[in-house]
Design a protein around this motif. Structure first.
Motif: not given
Length: 897
Positions: A802-808
């Motif tokens: 979820a964090v990576n989805t937000l960041v990218f």
């Protein structure tokens, strides 16, 4: 001090010197020491009071006075009570860093008052107990008789009772280009400071001659003391960005607290969350929604702007001033030294035979003398040679080149004549001065008896045209002979030069017998031959003319506010494109206008002459009352109150006084108005980049807040922890958002009108973009998390996804944000900002550490991901980029229709 006594002191310039002495119960012999001691106890020391200073702790803790900061502090307290110490530490670190940045950047306006105090004289020559003595200037009292000589700084306000060729440099108070001639004559009661020829004011400098005066005011009662008081009382207005961000902060705080409370109630009433879980969810939502990285981005963006402006010779003392320049609607400029060079220059030479033009500006002998467009050589123009001879030989000043700069030693007007001689190729070294009559205020001329190398002796006379016309019976004719004086012709030429705003000097001469070796006033009444006129002006800076034109194209009005005479101001205005060239509002008109009338005057007129510090301050206030964002420039102490009040105060760095620099927000290192225009362009670029950063950061927080809110409302497992949210906020802000501060200026940045200072920084289009992107990225994040949980993925892995989805999602959205409305799908533009690619590279490295480093996994609760887990967020980010570019395309087409 009685009221009648106070009135007499205030009107000292309008009274005869003897009357002032009587009113002060003094005499030309001064006071006794006993009487001076009594008056010192009554009036206090002749010094300016020091202002009260804020303590360091108060200055530091006032930076916590912000609603968003209060919310973060409460969040830190709750996480501490729940034992989540890492969360507490990270939140408090953000709060404290923000306060430290504000504390370091805070301006110190009280230094302006200290700078004025340094201008006061330390010593004074006073007549006490029947003797002249040198005393501390602080012990002067009203009624003391003070002696002045060349080079002295005037120690208090004086009514002059005896003068000999006294000239005082008052430009810091009046804006006059040349020293003021002083007399003992009374003037009208309503005369401005620059017209009070019988007064000498504290802090000004004696340029020449001697004088005797009685002290009328000391300390805070002096003119400079009143300016000091005005600076202390002037309230500095909040900048447009500060006001907008404060309003935005209040609205956002109410929304965040309201939604957090609603989320807590929904989770408590509709779902089986525990109180601890709900507290953490509410804190997570607040942390997600609050753009805690925004203050740092604002500060860093402004700081980068400061560096770029310094390269353009604009030194910024207060960060917010950088952005405020970009919203300026009116620039109020002093004339002398800002729009002009403050270096007197000859423009025209008029003889009976011709009218010559002189090119070049300042004291550098760069330029030429021409007639009808052709260079005029002295050898071919005897009339010009005769006049230049007087200008050069009957002259006590000189200009010389020092370290590559031409500088003047002596009077500015005589310096202009020296430069004229250098341009003409005339050398006075072969002349020997045998006698002279120095310049005196009563005569307004100077004469020398000089002998040439060939043994010829001549009286050379220069001075005020009216005084020379009265002493001449003859003139040099067009063919070089002597003929009767045509006074009407010369008066017409004097009027013509005066209409151009020129200061006019005249020249005359006559031959003498070789045995004549002295010079008396009576020698000037016999057969003097009038040679011609010289028109002198403090010329406008050529680059300032171009800068004013650029400001007009950008929708910015430029107003000239000067202490100089109306004719001079209008002449400069015509050359620079300020005003209509036909009208100037005077200080007397400002004095009698009500606040409402002054608002109309300030709006409708662009040239203001013979103004005092109070007038300049009133004009700035009047313009601000009409909703204008005002920049004020100046170099004298008289400009300091208006500079402090203006939205942006701009001081001259070379010729400006220290008091003016300390009161200002920006200091021009080159004293050049064109640097202001460049700074405005930089300010507009900075504001554009701030808008891009805000438009990038707020959807980031919106997406995170939406994820937390949706999870609680629908009773789902929280996809993110508060500390993971803080990581996303800070790492994205520090890397990606910071890259937007390096965006170059938009092509038409100086062809559009100033933005409305009352308009919100977030308009309807912004709100739509924030909502649209928040739903897009937040929805995608929630879907990825729920999908991974449904597929049996461990909670820490799903949250890391979820964090990576937000960041990218935000990484790809960065490229959309670089252009507010224009398409980012243009290959050359993709690589126009190297900082973007550097930021992207740094973010990817940080995110790899966040996912794979063991200590990061411990602090943030993350887990190692496989390659496919990386490909999903990257793919979603690319889709986000394409969708938003499609939205921008549709909005552009809709706007065209």
């Amino acid at each position: 001090m009685s009221k009648d006594y106070q009135k007499i002191v205030e009107s000292a310039h309008a009274l005869h010197g003897d009357h002032v002495l009587d009113a002060l119960e003094s005499s030309s012999h001064g006071l006794s020491s006993d009487e001076a001691t009594k008056r010192l106890e009554q009036h206090g020391p002749n010094s300016l009071p020091a202002p009260e200073k804020e303590g360091l702790l108060k200055r530091f803790f006032k930076h916590f006075h912000d609603l968003l900061i209060y919310i973060l502090i409460v969040a830190a307290l709750v996480t501490a009570l729940l034992g989540h110490w890492i969360d507490t530490g990270v939140i408090l670190a953000v709060v404290v860093i923000n306060a430290i940045i504000g504390f370091i950047q805070e301006g110190k306006a009280e230094q302006a008052l200290a700078s004025i105090r340094k201008m006061l004289s330390a010593l004074a020559h006073v007549h006490r107990d029947g003797h002249w003595r040198e005393i501390e200037a602080e012990t002067l009292v009203p009624g003391d008789v003070v002696r002045l000589k060349s080079g002295d700084r005037v120690p208090a306000d004086l009514r002059l009772i005896n003068v000999t060729d006294l000239r005082i440099e008052e430009s810091a108070l009046t804006g006059e280009s040349v020293p003021a001639d002083k007399t003992t004559e009374a003037v009208e009661a309503d005369a401005g400071v620059g017209d009070r020829h019988g007064m000498a004011y504290s802090g000004t400098l004696v340029a020449a001659g001697r004088g005797l005066g009685v002290v009328t005011a000391t300390g805070a009662s002096t003119q400079i003391g009143q300016i000091n008081q005005m600076i202390g009382e002037v309230q500095t207005l909040a900048t447009p960005l500060t006001r907008q961000m404060n309003e935005f902060g209040k609205v956002l705080s109410v929304v965040i607290v309201g939604l957090a409370f609603a989320m807590f109630l929904i989770g408590w009433l509709l779902h089986d969350f525990s109180v601890n879980e709900l507290f953490l969810a509410a804190i997570g939502f607040a942390v997600a929604a609050i753009p805690e990285g925004l203050p740092a981005i604002l500060t860093i963006t402004l700081a980068l702007g400061v560096q770029r402006m310094a390269i353009r010779n604009a030194i910024t003392r207060r960060l917010n001033a950088v952005e405020t320049l970009g919203s300026v609607t009116v620039i109020c400029s002093d004339k002398t030294g800002t729009l002009t060079k403050n270096e007197m220059t000859v423009r025209h030479v008029v003889t009976r035979a011709a009218r010559y033009d002189v090119s070049g500006t300042g004291y550098a002998p760069e330029g030429e003398i021409s007639l009808d467009g052709h260079i005029a050589e002295l050898s071919a123009h005897d009339d010009l040679h005769a006049l230049v001879e007087v200008a050069s030989v009957a002259n006590d000043s000189h200009v010389a080149r020092h370290e590559g700069i031409w500088t003047l030693t002596g009077e500015p007007t005589e310096g202009a004549l020296c430069t004229l001689a250098l341009k003409a190729g005339f050398c006075s070294d072969d002349y020997q001065r045998l006698a002279n009559i120095p310049f005196e205020s009563e005569n307004k001329f100077m004469a020398t008896l000089s002998e040439t190398k060939q043994g010829q002796r001549r009286i050379l006379l220069k001075g005020a045209p009216d005084r020379l016309l009265d002493r001449c019976q003859y003139q040099r004719s067009a063919n070089g002979t002597t003929e009767p004086l045509d006074k009407a012709f010369w008066e017409m030429e004097i009027d013509a030069l005066g209409a151009e705003g020129l200061r006019v000097l005249a020249a005359a001469a006559r031959e003498l017998e070789s045995e004549h070796d002295d010079l008396k006033l009576t020698d000037l009444d016999k057969d003097m031959v009038f040679l011609g006129l010289i028109g002198i002006i403090d010329p406008p800076r050529p680059e300032a003319i171009a800068a004013i034109k650029a400001c007009h194209q950008a929708g910015i009005r430029v107003k000239m506010i000067t202490g100089d005479h109306a004719g001079t101001a209008m002449a400069i205005g015509r050359e620079m494109g300020i005003g209509d060239g036909q009208h100037a509002t005077t200080g007397a008109e400002i004095e009698t206008a009500t606040d409402e009338q002054l608002q109309a005057l300030a709006h409708d007129n662009d040239i203001f002459a013979r103004t005092s510090p109070e007038h300049k301050l009133r004009l700035v206030k009047a313009l601000q009352a009409r909703g204008e964002v005002v920049a004020m420039t100046g170099d004298g102490v008289n400009d300091a109150p208006a500079l402090k009040r203006a939205d942006v105060g701009v001081a001259m760095g070379i010729k400006g006084t220290e008091a003016t620099k300390e009161a200002a927000d920006i200091v021009l290192a080159d004293d050049n108005f064109s640097s202001i225009e460049k700074a405005v362009e930089e300010g507009r670029t900075i504001y554009d980049n701030l808008k891009k950063a805000i438009l990038f950061i707020l959807p980031t927080n919106g997406a995170q807040g939406l994820v937390m809110l949706a999870a609680v409302v629908f009773g789902l497992v929280l996809p993110l922890t508060p500390v993971q949210i803080l990581w996303v906020n800070m790492v994205v802000a520090v890397t990606l958002a910071l890259a937007l501060a390096f965006e170059p200026a938009e092509p038409e940045v100086m062809q559009r009108p100033p933005r409305d200072p009352a308009a919100s920084i977030i308009d309807a289009g912004f709100l739509w973009r924030i909502a649209f992107v928040s739903l897009l990225i937040g929805g995608a994040t929630l879907m990825v998390f729920q999908y991974e949980i449904a597929m049996g993925m461990p909670l820490d892995v799903a949250r890391t996804m979820a964090v990576n989805t937000l960041v990218f999602g935000q990484l790809f959205y960065l490229f959309n944000s670089r252009f507010l409305r224009e398409s980012a799908l243009r290959l050359p533009l993709l690589f126009s900002n190297r900082a973007v690619w550097i930021a992207v590279s740094v973010l990817i490295v940080l995110q790899l550490l966040f996912v794979h480093a063991p200590f990061m996994q411990l602090w943030f609760g993350t887990a190692t991901l496989e390659l496919r887990h990386w490909l999903i967020p990257v793919g979603i980010g690319f889709v986000v980029f394409l969708v938003i570019e499609t939205e921008k395309y549709l909005l552009r087409r809709w706007a065209v229709k």
